[in-house]
Enzyme design. Structure first.
Site, mmCIF file in Angstrom:
data_model
loop_
_atom_site.group_PDB
_atom_site.id
_atom_site.type_symbol
_atom_site.label_atom_id
_atom_site.label_comp_id
_atom_site.label_asym_id
_atom_site.label_seq_id
_atom_site.Cartn_x
_atom_site.Cartn_y
_atom_site.Cartn_z
ATOM 1 N N HIS A 302 -9.747 -9.148 -1.331
ATOM 2 C CA HIS A 302 -9.204 -8.537 -0.121
ATOM 3 C C HIS A 302 -7.677 -8.444 -0.140
ATOM 4 O O HIS A 302 -7.107 -7.522 0.458
ATOM 5 C CB HIS A 302 -9.634 -9.332 1.121
ATOM 6 N N ASP A 325 -14.838 -14.061 5.575
ATOM 7 C CA ASP A 325 -15.420 -12.773 5.975
ATOM 8 C C ASP A 325 -16.699 -12.530 5.168
ATOM 9 O O ASP A 325 -17.039 -11.398 4.828
ATOM 10 C CB ASP A 325 -14.418 -11.636 5.773
ATOM 11 N N ILE A 363 -14.336 -1.925 1.376
ATOM 12 C CA ILE A 363 -14.758 -3.310 1.179
ATOM 13 C C ILE A 363 -15.583 -3.730 2.390
ATOM 14 O O ILE A 363 -15.207 -3.484 3.537
ATOM 15 C CB ILE A 363 -13.546 -4.230 0.990
#
EC number: 3.5.1.25
Length: 435
Positions: A302, A325, A363
């Protein structure tokens, strides 16, 4: 407010919790030895002594006898080479793992699969995250997760949506996104039975930061507003931070924390630009002022390691919550998964929306455990105590929890025993070995 400022690491090294009987307590005590990671220090030859569900002493092995814990520490024996003991980790943003997804779990047993996946890798306090969905789905999933929270299996519930920007929707369904609706916030809070801890909102959405809007309502029901999935300009974000901060200040002791959060800073946001600073600059500035805790998904996918290191240098570990996440693929092989209504393909450990293109879409959550995020953060050059603090004590403060988040006397006995490269060897939660 319920965010408690607890004893320093120095105090934790020397303070013991009184016990009712020396003979019983000595017999019932267990010690863990190795490098011990405190909030601001590392004890190279340290020990953590546990009695029942509680940490009763933390300190250097050489000081154990004088503190009355020599017998328990001696019984632990010499640790294996490379043994490092961390506090149980605290994840504020987690959608699933082990093949199970909180947004898609129709029952508590399915949701438990994800909880146990992360628990086995050192996350002893997990906030289960939902994604944008129709009202009836949000209410049903919230009520189901509240059962797990009532049982102490999760630390709370986070809703990522539905009051988000369609332009920055990421791996969420824009068709289900709504204008700010305080009535829906109250209905979700009722379904959560007090376990709604955070909700991600976009500051520019109508009804979010207006008087009596979503931000003020979240504080009213005991939750923390989190800014994210936003295309807002700097001034709009600053306005939302001011509204949220004023509401939290007004709530006083009933607020979980004095600070808002920023949902996975950088991801799902208008990018930082020198003529258009947007939400990233506003959140960083507010974090520096003590008004915001920024989430970082420092999993090597990320964010670039240099970005992670820069944010730590700018605002410090006390204003950063490392998060995963994570989605259902955490701990699982590459393949096809779901994140709410969105189809996801995981290739090379990276989850992306299945949009049909060769490179894949946005993503779509993470596939790492929080211990992996800590490892990546240390590899980015962050000192181990800072990386661990951002994955334990700081997020515990967001939750308003003073019983977890650090290896300190009086806190719940949550420990992660690791080996070289922070590989998890065992996990202890509330004094019980669970992995």
């Amino acid at each position: 407010m319920r965010e408690n400022r607890t004893m320093t690491s120095d105090a934790a090294s020397s303070v013991s919790v009184p016990t009712t009987s020396s003979s019983t307590s000595v017999a019932g005590r267990r010690a863990y030895r190795g490098r011990v990671v405190l909030p601001h220090d590392v004890l190279d030859d340290g020990a953590v002594v546990v009695d029942g569900t509680t940490i009763v002493w933390v300190g250097r092995v050489a000081e154990a006898a004088a503190a009355g814990h020599g017998e328990a520490v001696a019984a632990a024996g010499e640790p294996q080479p490379g043994t490092t003991i961390l506090p149980g980790l605290v994840d504020l943003h987690d959608h699933g793992g082990g093949g199970a997804s909180f947004p898609d779990a129709g029952d508590a047993d399915t949701a438990r699969v994800a909880v146990r996946e992360h628990l086995a890798h050192g996350t002893t306090s997990l906030v289960a995250s939902l994604v944008t969905a129709p009202r009836d789905v949000l209410l049903a999933r919230t009520a189901m997760l509240a059962d797990l929270a009532d049982a102490g299996e999760i630390a709370g519930i986070h809703l990522e949506g539905p009051f988000l920007s369609r332009d920055r929707c990421g791996a969420q369904n824009p068709a289900d996104m709504l204008a700010g609706d305080p009535k829906l916030v109250r209905a979700i809070a009722d379904a959560s039975r007090g376990h709604l801890v955070t909700m991600t909102v976009a500051p520019e959405i109508a009804g979010v930061q207006e008087p009596g809007g979503v931000i003020e309502t979240l504080v009213e029901v005991g939750a923390i507003p989190s800014l994210g999935h936003t295309d807002a300009h700097w001034s709009v974000t600053e306005g939302a931070i001011a509204v949220g901060s004023a509401a939290l200040d007004g709530a006083g002791a009933t607020a979980r924390s004095s600070r808002l959060t920023a949902t996975h800073l950088f991801n799902g946001m208008r990018p930082l630009h020198h003529r258009d600073p947007g939400p990233i600059a506003a959140c960083l500035e507010a974090a520096k002022r003590g008004k915001v805790v920024v989430e970082l998904v420092g999993d090597g996918t990320h964010l670039d390691p240099g970005t992670v290191a820069t944010v730590f240098e700018l605002v410090g570990a006390d204003a950063i919550a490392l998060v995963t996440d994570a989605m259902a693929a955490a701990g699982m092989p590459d393949g096809s998964y779901q994140l709410g209504p969105m189809a996801v393909v995981v290739a090379g450990g990276v989850a992306r929306l299945a949009d049909g293109s060769a490179e894949g879409g946005s993503i779509a959550g993470g596939t790492a455990h929080l211990i992996d995020v800590v490892r990546h953060t240390v590899a980015a050059g962050i000192p181990l105590p800072d990386a661990v603090r951002a994955a334990s004590l700081t997020p515990a403060g967001v939750l308003g929890r003073s019983d977890v988040g650090a290896l300190e006397a009086g806190r719940r006995a949550d420990l992660v025993v690791t080996g070289p490269d922070l590989a998890v060897r065992s996990v202890v939660r509330a004094g019980e070995t669970v992995a």
